[in-house]
Scaffold this active site. Structure first.
Site, PDB file in Angstrom:
ATOM      1  N   ASP A 197      -5.070 -11.646 -17.944  1.00 29.48           N
ATOM      2  CA  ASP A 197      -5.113 -12.934 -18.628  1.00 29.48           C
ATOM      3  C   ASP A 197      -3.940 -13.816 -18.222  1.00 29.48           C
ATOM      4  OD1 ASP A 197      -7.472 -13.010 -20.166  1.00 29.48           O
ATOM      5  OD2 ASP A 197      -6.616 -11.634 -21.617  1.00 29.48           O
TER       6      ASP A 197
ATOM      7  N   ARG B 118      -5.377  -1.747 -30.116  1.00 28.78           N
ATOM      8  CA  ARG B 118      -5.321  -3.175 -29.852  1.00 28.78           C
ATOM      9  C   ARG B 118      -6.430  -3.818 -30.674  1.00 28.78           C
ATOM     10  NH1 ARG B 118      -6.023  -6.500 -24.189  1.00 28.78           N
ATOM     11  NH2 ARG B 118      -8.113  -5.565 -24.204  1.00 28.78           N
TER      12      ARG B 118
ATOM     13  N   HIS C 248     -11.699  -5.746 -26.458  1.00 19.16           N
ATOM     14  CA  HIS C 248     -12.776  -5.787 -25.477  1.00 19.16           C
ATOM     15  C   HIS C 248     -13.625  -4.519 -25.479  1.00 19.16           C
ATOM     16  CE1 HIS C 248     -11.525  -9.608 -23.902  1.00 19.16           C
ATOM     17  NE2 HIS C 248     -10.311  -9.158 -23.646  1.00 19.16           N
TER      18      HIS C 248
ATOM     19  N   GLU D  51       0.305 -13.113 -22.828  1.00 19.65           N
ATOM     20  CA  GLU D  51      -0.740 -13.211 -21.808  1.00 19.65           C
ATOM     21  C   GLU D  51      -1.173 -14.643 -21.529  1.00 19.65           C
ATOM     22  OE1 GLU D  51      -4.018 -10.849 -23.235  1.00 19.65           O
ATOM     23  OE2 GLU D  51      -3.642 -11.405 -25.311  1.00 19.65           O
TER      24      GLU D  51
END
Length: 264
Positions: free
Chosen positions: A180, A75, A50, A154
């Site tokens: 999430d 990540r 993100h 998630e």
């Protein structure tokens, strides 16, 4: 912290007594991660899912974090396992892979993050060799132990398959994405990462990890929540994203100045 200490990160996070706090950075600026790495964080995670990092900037940031004396993790975007191996080549100490929903997903992740016989990671760790100071043969023999592959849990499917995911050789631990997960467990009704249902799921995840001899990680929105998760038994937690910390710090100073001006 020298290279040996940085590369001892994998051993530390695998220790059942580990309780580490990491920075989390999505703004693609290596200088920013260098500043955060000067603080008492145990590691710095680069968020490529993100955040706005691309591969060259993330690889440069890994070096900045290591120069500052801390291990760097990343990540990756969903399913971008090619970047996982390239970031390990750049000297990252671990990879966090989002949306690992099954043992099959976990096996695909392991293929690119572990050398044979565990996986099929391709050879090319030039920067990692520079950072670690190991010979090629020694790096090949030790890389699977020096780096960690962390599967994100998630979704409802991932939570139901958690034992299968943890049972995949080469998966070192899991990372709970509570926002999430709260969306998934509420069927899209809410983002509630601190809800009681999420606490229950997190405690279940820690118990599963303990049963498999693996570690659990999680994202926390702030330091107080991070402390709660460490008490749950998580080995590695995020104490909020850098954007929240930046804005919180700015807000605190603005409010302090205005309070003096107003005579409050």
């Amino acid at each position: 912290m020298n290279a040996a200490d940085i590369d001892g990160f994998a051993a530390r996070i695998r220790n059942p007594e580990s309780r580490m706090i990491s920075a989390w950075v999505g703004i693609p600026d290596p200088l920013l991660v260098n500043h955060l790495a000067q603080e008492a964080f145990d590691a710095v995670v680069l968020d490529m899912q993100h955040g706005m990092w691309d591969l060259p900037s993330a690889a440069a940031a890994v070096s900045h974090v290591r120069i500052a004396g801390k291990p760097a993790l990343a990540r990756i975007p969903v399913g971008d396992f090619a970047s996982a191996s390239r970031l390990l080549d750049a000297g990252a100490s671990g990879i966090i892979a989002p949306m690992i929903n099954s043992a099959e997903d976990a096996k695909a992740f392991v293929k690119t993050t572990k050398y044979p016989p565990v996986g099929e990671r391709s050879w090319g760790p030039s920067l990692a060799l520079n950072h670690t100071g190991l010979s090629a043969d020694d790096y090949l023999k030790n890389a699977n132990d020096l780096t960690v592959a962390i599967a994100m849990i998630e979704t409802r499917a991932a939570l139901e398959a958690i034992d299968d995911i943890l049972g995949v050789p080469g998966i070192d631990g899991i990372f709970i994405g509570p926002s999430d997960l709260s969306i998934a467990l509420s069927n899209g009704d809410q983002v509630a990462p601190n809800a009681a249902e999420i606490d229950s799921a997190m405690q279940h995840a820690v118990a599963c990890c303990s049963a498999h001899g693996k570690f659990a990680c999680a994202f926390a929105g702030d330091g107080e929540r991070a402390g709660e998760l460490l008490k749950f038994g998580f080995a590695f937690v995020i104490a909020g994203a850098e954007t929240a910390q930046l804005r919180s710090g700015a807000r605190k100073q603005i409010n302090a100045a205005r309070k003096i001006v107003s005579g409050g």
